[in-house]
Write a protein that holds these residues in place. Structure first.
Motif, PDB file in Angstrom:
ATOM      1  N   CYS A   1       0.852  -1.185   0.000  1.00 12.81           N
ATOM      2  CA  CYS A   1       0.000   0.000   0.000  1.00 12.81           C
ATOM      3  C   CYS A   1       0.889   1.236   0.000  1.00 12.81           C
ATOM      4  O   CYS A   1       1.839   1.322   0.773  1.00 12.81           O
ATOM      5  CB  CYS A   1      -0.906   0.002   1.236  1.00 12.81           C
ATOM      6  SG  CYS A   1      -1.895   1.502   1.378  1.00 12.81           S
TER       7      CYS A   1
ATOM      8  N   ALA B   1      -0.507   4.387   0.242  1.00 18.65           N
ATOM      9  CA  ALA B   1      -1.406   5.501   0.573  1.00 18.65           C
ATOM     10  C   ALA B   1      -0.894   6.355   1.715  1.00 18.65           C
ATOM     11  O   ALA B   1      -1.504   7.378   2.038  1.00 18.65           O
ATOM     12  CB  ALA B   1      -2.797   4.976   0.883  1.00 18.65           C
ATOM     13  N   CYS B   2       0.148   5.918   2.390  1.00 22.29           N
ATOM     14  CA  CYS B   2       0.757   6.771   3.416  1.00 22.29           C
ATOM     15  C   CYS B   2       2.209   6.345   3.581  1.00 22.29           C
ATOM     16  O   CYS B   2       2.625   5.313   3.045  1.00 22.29           O
ATOM     17  CB  CYS B   2      -0.035   6.708   4.731  1.00 22.29           C
ATOM     18  SG  CYS B   2       0.524   5.475   5.917  1.00 22.29           S
TER      19      CYS B   2
ATOM     20  N   VAL C   1       3.831   4.809   5.693  1.00 21.90           N
ATOM     21  CA  VAL C   1       4.129   3.527   6.343  1.00 21.90           C
ATOM     22  C   VAL C   1       4.428   2.455   5.304  1.00 21.90           C
ATOM     23  O   VAL C   1       5.253   1.564   5.514  1.00 21.90           O
ATOM     24  CB  VAL C   1       2.959   3.106   7.265  1.00 21.90           C
ATOM     25  CG1 VAL C   1       3.214   1.748   7.904  1.00 21.90           C
ATOM     26  CG2 VAL C   1       2.769   4.161   8.355  1.00 21.90           C
ATOM     27  N   MET C   2       3.773   2.529   4.137  1.00 14.39           N
ATOM     28  CA  MET C   2       4.010   1.613   3.012  1.00 14.39           C
ATOM     29  C   MET C   2       3.902   0.152   3.423  1.00 14.39           C
ATOM     30  O   MET C   2       4.839  -0.646   3.270  1.00 14.39           O
ATOM     31  CB  MET C   2       5.394   1.891   2.401  1.00 14.39           C
ATOM     32  CG  MET C   2       5.603   3.331   1.946  1.00 14.39           C
ATOM     33  SD  MET C   2       4.718   3.745   0.445  1.00 14.39           S
ATOM     34  CE  MET C   2       5.767   3.030  -0.796  1.00 14.39           C
ATOM     35  N   CYS C   3       2.771  -0.236   3.956  1.00 13.91           N
ATOM     36  CA  CYS C   3       2.561  -1.608   4.446  1.00 13.91           C
ATOM     37  C   CYS C   3       2.631  -2.629   3.311  1.00 13.91           C
ATOM     38  O   CYS C   3       2.122  -2.382   2.210  1.00 13.91           O
ATOM     39  CB  CYS C   3       1.173  -1.741   5.070  1.00 13.91           C
ATOM     40  SG  CYS C   3       0.886  -0.745   6.519  1.00 13.91           S
TER      41      CYS C   3
ATOM     42  N   ILE D   1       0.827  -5.991   2.519  1.00 20.03           N
ATOM     43  CA  ILE D   1      -0.418  -6.564   3.033  1.00 20.03           C
ATOM     44  C   ILE D   1      -0.650  -7.937   2.419  1.00 20.03           C
ATOM     45  O   ILE D   1      -0.658  -8.092   1.195  1.00 20.03           O
ATOM     46  CB  ILE D   1      -1.622  -5.638   2.729  1.00 20.03           C
ATOM     47  CG1 ILE D   1      -1.331  -4.208   3.206  1.00 20.03           C
ATOM     48  CG2 ILE D   1      -2.879  -6.160   3.404  1.00 20.03           C
ATOM     49  CD1 ILE D   1      -2.419  -3.195   2.855  1.00 20.03           C
TER      50      ILE D   1
ATOM     51  N   GLY E   1      -4.122  -3.499   6.167  1.00 18.37           N
ATOM     52  CA  GLY E   1      -2.898  -2.818   6.563  1.00 18.37           C
ATOM     53  C   GLY E   1      -2.980  -2.324   8.004  1.00 18.37           C
ATOM     54  O   GLY E   1      -3.989  -2.523   8.695  1.00 18.37           O
ATOM     55  N   ALA E   2      -1.922  -1.654   8.428  1.00 16.72           N
ATOM     56  CA  ALA E   2      -1.810  -1.262   9.836  1.00 16.72           C
ATOM     57  C   ALA E   2      -2.931  -0.341  10.292  1.00 16.72           C
ATOM     58  O   ALA E   2      -3.279  -0.321  11.468  1.00 16.72           O
ATOM     59  CB  ALA E   2      -0.467  -0.575  10.070  1.00 16.72           C
ATOM     60  N   CYS E   3      -3.515   0.409   9.379  1.00 18.93           N
ATOM     61  CA  CYS E   3      -4.563   1.351   9.785  1.00 18.93           C
ATOM     62  C   CYS E   3      -5.962   0.788   9.611  1.00 18.93           C
ATOM     63  O   CYS E   3      -6.942   1.464   9.932  1.00 18.93           O
ATOM     64  CB  CYS E   3      -4.442   2.632   8.969  1.00 18.93           C
ATOM     65  SG  CYS E   3      -4.799   2.383   7.216  1.00 18.93           S
TER      66      CYS E   3
ATOM     67  N   ARG F   1      -7.561   0.593   7.037  1.00 16.50           N
ATOM     68  CA  ARG F   1      -8.305   1.335   6.010  1.00 16.50           C
ATOM     69  C   ARG F   1      -8.148   0.709   4.641  1.00 16.50           C
ATOM     70  O   ARG F   1      -9.019   0.847   3.781  1.00 16.50           O
ATOM     71  CB  ARG F   1      -7.827   2.789   5.976  1.00 16.50           C
ATOM     72  CG  ARG F   1      -8.121   3.547   7.259  1.00 16.50           C
ATOM     73  CD  ARG F   1      -7.387   4.872   7.316  1.00 16.50           C
ATOM     74  NE  ARG F   1      -7.659   5.717   6.191  1.00 16.50           N
ATOM     75  CZ  ARG F   1      -6.755   6.118   5.310  1.00 16.50           C
ATOM     76  NH1 ARG F   1      -5.487   5.756   5.444  1.00 16.50           N
ATOM     77  NH2 ARG F   1      -7.092   6.876   4.297  1.00 16.50           N
ATOM     78  N   TYR F   2      -7.015   0.034   4.421  1.00 17.29           N
ATOM     79  CA  TYR F   2      -6.768  -0.628   3.136  1.00 17.29           C
ATOM     80  C   TYR F   2      -6.567  -2.114   3.382  1.00 17.29           C
ATOM     81  O   TYR F   2      -6.062  -2.533   4.431  1.00 17.29           O
ATOM     82  CB  TYR F   2      -5.531  -0.036   2.457  1.00 17.29           C
ATOM     83  CG  TYR F   2      -5.770   1.336   1.903  1.00 17.29           C
ATOM     84  CD1 TYR F   2      -6.271   1.507   0.612  1.00 17.29           C
ATOM     85  CD2 TYR F   2      -5.528   2.466   2.681  1.00 17.29           C
ATOM     86  CE1 TYR F   2      -6.512   2.777   0.104  1.00 17.29           C
ATOM     87  CE2 TYR F   2      -5.772   3.733   2.180  1.00 17.29           C
ATOM     88  CZ  TYR F   2      -6.256   3.888   0.895  1.00 17.29           C
ATOM     89  OH  TYR F   2      -6.507   5.135   0.406  1.00 17.29           O
TER      90      TYR F   2
ATOM     91  N   PRO G   1      -0.513   5.004  11.256  1.00 15.70           N
ATOM     92  CA  PRO G   1       0.329   4.820  12.455  1.00 15.70           C
ATOM     93  C   PRO G   1       1.536   5.739  12.540  1.00 15.70           C
ATOM     94  O   PRO G   1       2.374   5.545  13.416  1.00 15.70           O
ATOM     95  CB  PRO G   1       0.781   3.353  12.360  1.00 15.70           C
ATOM     96  CG  PRO G   1       0.076   2.746  11.212  1.00 15.70           C
ATOM     97  CD  PRO G   1      -0.437   3.848  10.366  1.00 15.70           C
TER      98      PRO G   1
HETATM   99  S1  SF4 Z   1      -2.500   0.264   4.925  1.00 10.47           S
HETATM  100 FE1  SF4 Z   1      -2.824   2.175   6.048  1.00 10.47          FE
HETATM  101  S2  SF4 Z   1      -1.009   2.391   7.332  1.00 10.47           S
HETATM  102 FE2  SF4 Z   1      -0.494   0.878   5.752  1.00 10.47          FE
HETATM  103  S3  SF4 Z   1       0.435   2.101   4.085  1.00 10.47           S
HETATM  104 FE3  SF4 Z   1      -1.730   1.933   3.615  1.00 10.47          FE
HETATM  105  S4  SF4 Z   1      -2.623   3.783   4.490  1.00 10.47           S
HETATM  106 FE4  SF4 Z   1      -0.615   3.535   5.448  1.00 10.47          FE
END
Ligand code: SF4
Length: 485
Positions: free
Chosen positions: A15, A17-18, A20-22, A24, A30-32, A34-35, A432
């Protein structure tokens, strides 16, 4: 949204989107939360909220699309508003916002740019309608033992807290940042949060609900300060009682000395007040602040009186003592030694106390989310971010948050405040880093969008968003915007 499979993480997707670049795993989030990885595709877990307004939903939303001529009603229908809730986040920031949606409104081509902003510069201002002492100004406010904010300047009838901000989100320990982030998100999503104040009280705060101070639910916001209460009710007391003291931590009022009493020719009673006399019939600091009568620390109101002056006082003199909410009240008659003796309150004075109570508004907690749409978020709207700021300042661009109106601060940047009870439920998330994720929408004329350097190649019509496979529409059942249950 970019999706990436790496040799280091087969079957996982990354991911972006932030920061953190999880990575998954399939079927995981992911950690939040949201994805998620849904069958190898990165998906936004929550539905993308598109508000379909009807007349019964009220008239506060920005009309986005209308298919009928105006029939004279203030609220046009049907109207559709594409919120940023569930729309997704733009990272890194030069990429266009997830949705840039065009529609015709009143013959004018409009565009709304929506994105879920990641805000590390954000916080919450809490207004708590109570006179009870929550703690000294600047005292630290804690959640789960961690510092998450401070007590700030009190307002008329309300105590104020300032929570969050980068100092607590990223400037302290990892735990402090995590707890601050959780606290802000819960409050913004209208959940109840227990806060404790150093040297003060514990208070349960929930947007749109009464505060609970030290385990006691607050019923009423004061009708006014003690002096104002004297002014408002002096006529109703005239002829029914010789003296009235309205106990208040701010200004305690004394009827016989107050200008209102003077104009009604109420005679001196020889009363002696403790505290510092400000002007006639108005006293500061009659006691320490607390959770007792009128926001003071007293449970016996006679503690704020000195001995009556024998030159003016006489046996049989009557006195009502009441707090600014009418929650506390007592009636006294002076005995032969000029000492007040508590006595059954006459019915007409009980009625006046009930009138004070009736004039108090319900005590509520108000939660305003405050954030700054910084350079990065603005880059998702235009390749020349300062033009967006100027467009907002020039009132060419309307800013909303989850469809709710916001107040944009004057001065630099796009720093806004929004009443969280006006937003759809669950509008806020987090990442996070830690930071809050909040919806933000910019609506303007399409021509203005082009002029400020908007990402015109990414503009898509409303119909495409409504029917797109990658967008899940949430039929909205609740009367939005408006206070939530
Ligand atoms: S899953 Fe959430 S915390 Fe992880 S990279 Fe995407 S937006 Fe960031």
């Amino acid at each position: 949204m970019v999706m990436e499979t790496t040799s280091a993480a087969i079957d996982k997707i990354r991911c972006d989107a932030c920061p953190v670049m999880c990575y998954i795993k399939p079927g995981a989030a992911g950690a939040c939360d949201r994805y998620a990885n849904h069958e190898g595709k990165l998906v936004r877990v929550d539905p993308h909220v598109i508000l379909e307004r009807t007349v019964s939903h009220g008239g506060k939303l920005v009309p986005f699309s209308r298919t009928e001529d105006w029939d004279g009603k203030i609220v046009h229908e049907p109207s559709t508003f594409v919120t940023a809730i569930g729309a997704g986040t733009t990272y890194p920031d030069y990429k266009p916002a997830p949705f840039i949606v065009s529609a015709e409104v009143d013959g004018v081509d409009m565009v709304t740019v929506v994105t879920e902003g990641i805000f590390s510069y954000c916080g919450i201002k809490v207004k708590i309608d109570t006179d009870r002492y929550l703690g000294p100004e600047t005292a630290t406010v804690r959640a789960q033992g961690e510092a998450v904010g401070h007590v700030t300047t009190s307002e008329y009838g309300s105590q104020m807290l300032s929570l969050g901000g980068v100092h607590h989100l990223t400037g302290g320990s990892k735990k402090e940042g995590r707890v601050t982030c959780d606290t802000l998100m819960d409050l913004a999503n209208c959940k109840a949060v227990e806060l404790t104040i150093d040297g003060g009280a514990s208070v349960v705060v929930q947007a749109g609900q009464p505060p609970i101070v030290n385990g006691v639910k607050e019923e009423r916001m004061r009708v006014g300060c003690g002096s104002a209460t004297i002014g408002m009710f002096a006529k109703q007391w005239h002829g029914k009682v010789d003296e009235v003291v309205v106990v208040d931590d701010h200004i305690t009022g004394v009827l016989s000395e107050h200008q209102a009493g003077k104009l009604l020719d109420i005679a001196d009673t020889g009363i002696k007040m403790k505290g510092r006399r400000s002007t006639p019939g108005r006293y500061f600091q009659v006691a320490d602040p607390g959770t007792g009568w009128g926001g003071t620390n007293i449970s016996d109101p006679l503690a704020i009186l000195g001995p009556f002056d024998a030159k003016e006082a006489k046996a049989g003199l009557t006195m009502l003592m009441v707090s600014t909410t009418g929650e506390h009240s007592s009636y006294y008659v002076l005995d032969e030694a000029l000492k007040p003796v508590e006595t059954e309150m006459p019915a007409d004075l009980k009625f006046s106390v009930e009138r004070i109570q009736e004039n108090c508004e319900p005590a509520l907690c108000t939660v305003l989310f405050m954030a700054g749409a910084g350079g990065s978020l603005r880059a998702g709207v235009t390749d020349n971010p300062v033009r967006l700021t100027r467009s907002v300042k020039d009132a060419l661009t309307r800013v909303t948050s989850g469809g709710a109106p916001v107040y944009v601060w004057p001065g630099g940047g796009i720093t806004y405040m929004v009443d969280v009870t006006q937003m759809p439920a669950g509008a806020f998330g987090y990442v996070p880093t830690p930071a809050l994720v909040a919806p933000i929408e910019f609506t303007m004329k399409l021509s203005d969008y082009a002029a400020l350097g908007g990402h015109m190649d990414y503009v898509k019509p409303l119909s495409e968003v409504q029917g797109g496979d990658d967008v899940r529409q949430l039929p909205w059942q609740n009367p939005i915007p408006g206070p939530r249950a």
